[in-house]
Motif scaffolding. Structure first.
Motif, PDB file in Angstrom:
ATOM      1  N   PRO A  35      -8.090  -1.849   3.242  1.00  0.00           N
ATOM      2  CA  PRO A  35      -8.108  -3.318   3.216  1.00  0.00           C
ATOM      3  C   PRO A  35      -7.202  -3.870   4.309  1.00  0.00           C
ATOM      4  O   PRO A  35      -6.097  -3.392   4.499  1.00  0.00           O
ATOM      5  N   THR A  61      -9.690  -5.285  -9.710  1.00  0.00           N
ATOM      6  CA  THR A  61     -10.747  -4.459 -10.295  1.00  0.00           C
ATOM      7  C   THR A  61     -10.127  -3.237 -10.978  1.00  0.00           C
ATOM      8  O   THR A  61     -10.493  -2.906 -12.113  1.00  0.00           O
ATOM      9  N   GLN A  62      -9.184  -2.600 -10.317  1.00  0.00           N
ATOM     10  CA  GLN A  62      -8.520  -1.413 -10.888  1.00  0.00           C
ATOM     11  C   GLN A  62      -7.715  -1.767 -12.142  1.00  0.00           C
ATOM     12  O   GLN A  62      -7.735  -1.041 -13.126  1.00  0.00           O
ATOM     13  N   GLU A  70      -8.119  -7.960  -4.407  1.00  0.00           N
ATOM     14  CA  GLU A  70      -9.434  -7.864  -5.045  1.00  0.00           C
ATOM     15  C   GLU A  70      -9.653  -6.458  -5.605  1.00  0.00           C
ATOM     16  O   GLU A  70     -10.067  -6.286  -6.750  1.00  0.00           O
ATOM     17  N   LYS A  71      -9.332  -5.448  -4.816  1.00  0.00           N
ATOM     18  CA  LYS A  71      -9.466  -4.060  -5.265  1.00  0.00           C
ATOM     19  C   LYS A  71      -8.483  -3.768  -6.395  1.00  0.00           C
ATOM     20  O   LYS A  71      -8.826  -3.087  -7.363  1.00  0.00           O
ATOM     21  N   ALA A 123     -10.762   2.715   1.823  1.00  0.00           N
ATOM     22  CA  ALA A 123     -11.270   1.350   2.041  1.00  0.00           C
ATOM     23  C   ALA A 123     -10.532   0.614   3.154  1.00  0.00           C
ATOM     24  O   ALA A 123     -11.097  -0.250   3.816  1.00  0.00           O
ATOM     25  N   GLU A 150      -8.085  -8.844   0.308  1.00  0.00           N
ATOM     26  CA  GLU A 150      -8.924  -7.657   0.088  1.00  0.00           C
ATOM     27  C   GLU A 150      -8.222  -6.671  -0.834  1.00  0.00           C
ATOM     28  O   GLU A 150      -8.835  -6.116  -1.749  1.00  0.00           O
ATOM     29  N   PHE A 173      -6.537   5.442  -7.271  1.00  0.00           N
ATOM     30  CA  PHE A 173      -6.510   4.113  -6.663  1.00  0.00           C
ATOM     31  C   PHE A 173      -5.899   4.167  -5.267  1.00  0.00           C
ATOM     32  O   PHE A 173      -6.450   3.583  -4.327  1.00  0.00           O
ATOM     33  N   SER A 203      -8.422   5.512  -2.954  1.00  0.00           N
ATOM     34  CA  SER A 203      -9.482   4.535  -2.651  1.00  0.00           C
ATOM     35  C   SER A 203      -9.006   3.500  -1.641  1.00  0.00           C
ATOM     36  O   SER A 203      -9.774   3.034  -0.803  1.00  0.00           O
ATOM     37  N   ILE A 204      -7.733   3.169  -1.690  1.00  0.00           N
ATOM     38  CA  ILE A 204      -7.168   2.215  -0.732  1.00  0.00           C
ATOM     39  C   ILE A 204      -7.107   2.847   0.661  1.00  0.00           C
ATOM     40  O   ILE A 204      -7.394   2.190   1.667  1.00  0.00           O
ATOM     41  N   LYS A 262       0.833  -1.212   0.000  1.00  0.00           N
ATOM     42  CA  LYS A 262       0.000   0.000   0.000  1.00  0.00           C
ATOM     43  C   LYS A 262       0.860   1.252   0.000  1.00  0.00           C
ATOM     44  O   LYS A 262       0.560   2.220  -0.704  1.00  0.00           O
TER      45      LYS A 262
END
Length: 137
Positions: free
Chosen positions: A118, A130-131, A126-127, A116, A123, A109, A112-113, A101
Motif C-alpha cells: 500500500p 478488513t483484517q 482499508e486493508k 500488496a 490503502e 497480515f 499480505s502488506i 508497516k
C-alpha cells in the motif's frame, strides 16, 4: 498575570498558591516556613522540582519504536499507533506509513502488506480494517 505584578514580591508569593492544585499544592504546602525569600526564588524552586514532569513531545523517529506485540490484536496496535501519532506535530505521512508497516509482527497480515505494498495510509487502513473485521469475527 503573575509577572504583571513583578514589583510586588509579597503579593506574588501569596497569590502563587491560589493557582496550584494536586501535587503542586502539596509541594508548596510542604515548603519550610521562611525558606523562600522572593518570588524569583519561589518560581525557580517550583521549576526545578517539577522539571521532570514536563510533557515530552516525541518526534516522528519515535514511531519506528512502536511494534505490534506478540499477542496484540491488529486493532489494539492500530489504536496505540494512532495515539502516538496524535502526539507528534506535523508527522510526515510517508514516515507514518513506513513505521506503521514496519511495526507489524510477522504473520499473514504482515505478509499480505508486503505483497500488496500500500502506497498511502488510506490503502493501508482499508486493508487493516478488513483484517480487523476478520479477527473480530
Amino acid at each position: 498575570m503573575m509577572f504583571m505584578n513583578k514589583e510586588s514580591d509579597p503579593i506574588l508569593c501569596r497569590t502563587f498558591p491560589t493557582f496550584l492544585d494536586g501535587a503542586a499544592l502539596i509541594w508548596f504546602s510542604n515548603l519550610p516556613e521562611g525558606s523562600i525569600s522572593n518570588f524569583d526564588e519561589l518560581a525557580n524552586q517550583f521549576i526545578k522540582h517539577f522539571a521532570a514532569s514536563k510533557i515530552y513531545v516525541h518526534n516522528s523517529d519515535y514511531l519506528s519504536t512502536i511494534k505490534q506485540g506478540p499477542n496484540e490484536s491488529l486493532k489494539d496496535y492500530m489504536t496505540r499507533f494512532a495515539e502516538a501519532t496524535n502526539e507528534i506535530p506535523n508527522v510526515n505521512l510517508e514516515v507514518h506509513l513506513h513505521a506503521l508497516k514496519s511495526g507489524l509482527r510477522s504473520g499473514k497480515f504482515q505478509e499480505s502488506i508486503v505483497i500488496a505494498k500500500p502506497k498511502t495510509l488510506a490503502e493501508f487502513r482499508e486493508k487493516a480494517t478488513t483484517q480487523i473485521e476478520i479477527e473480530e469475527f
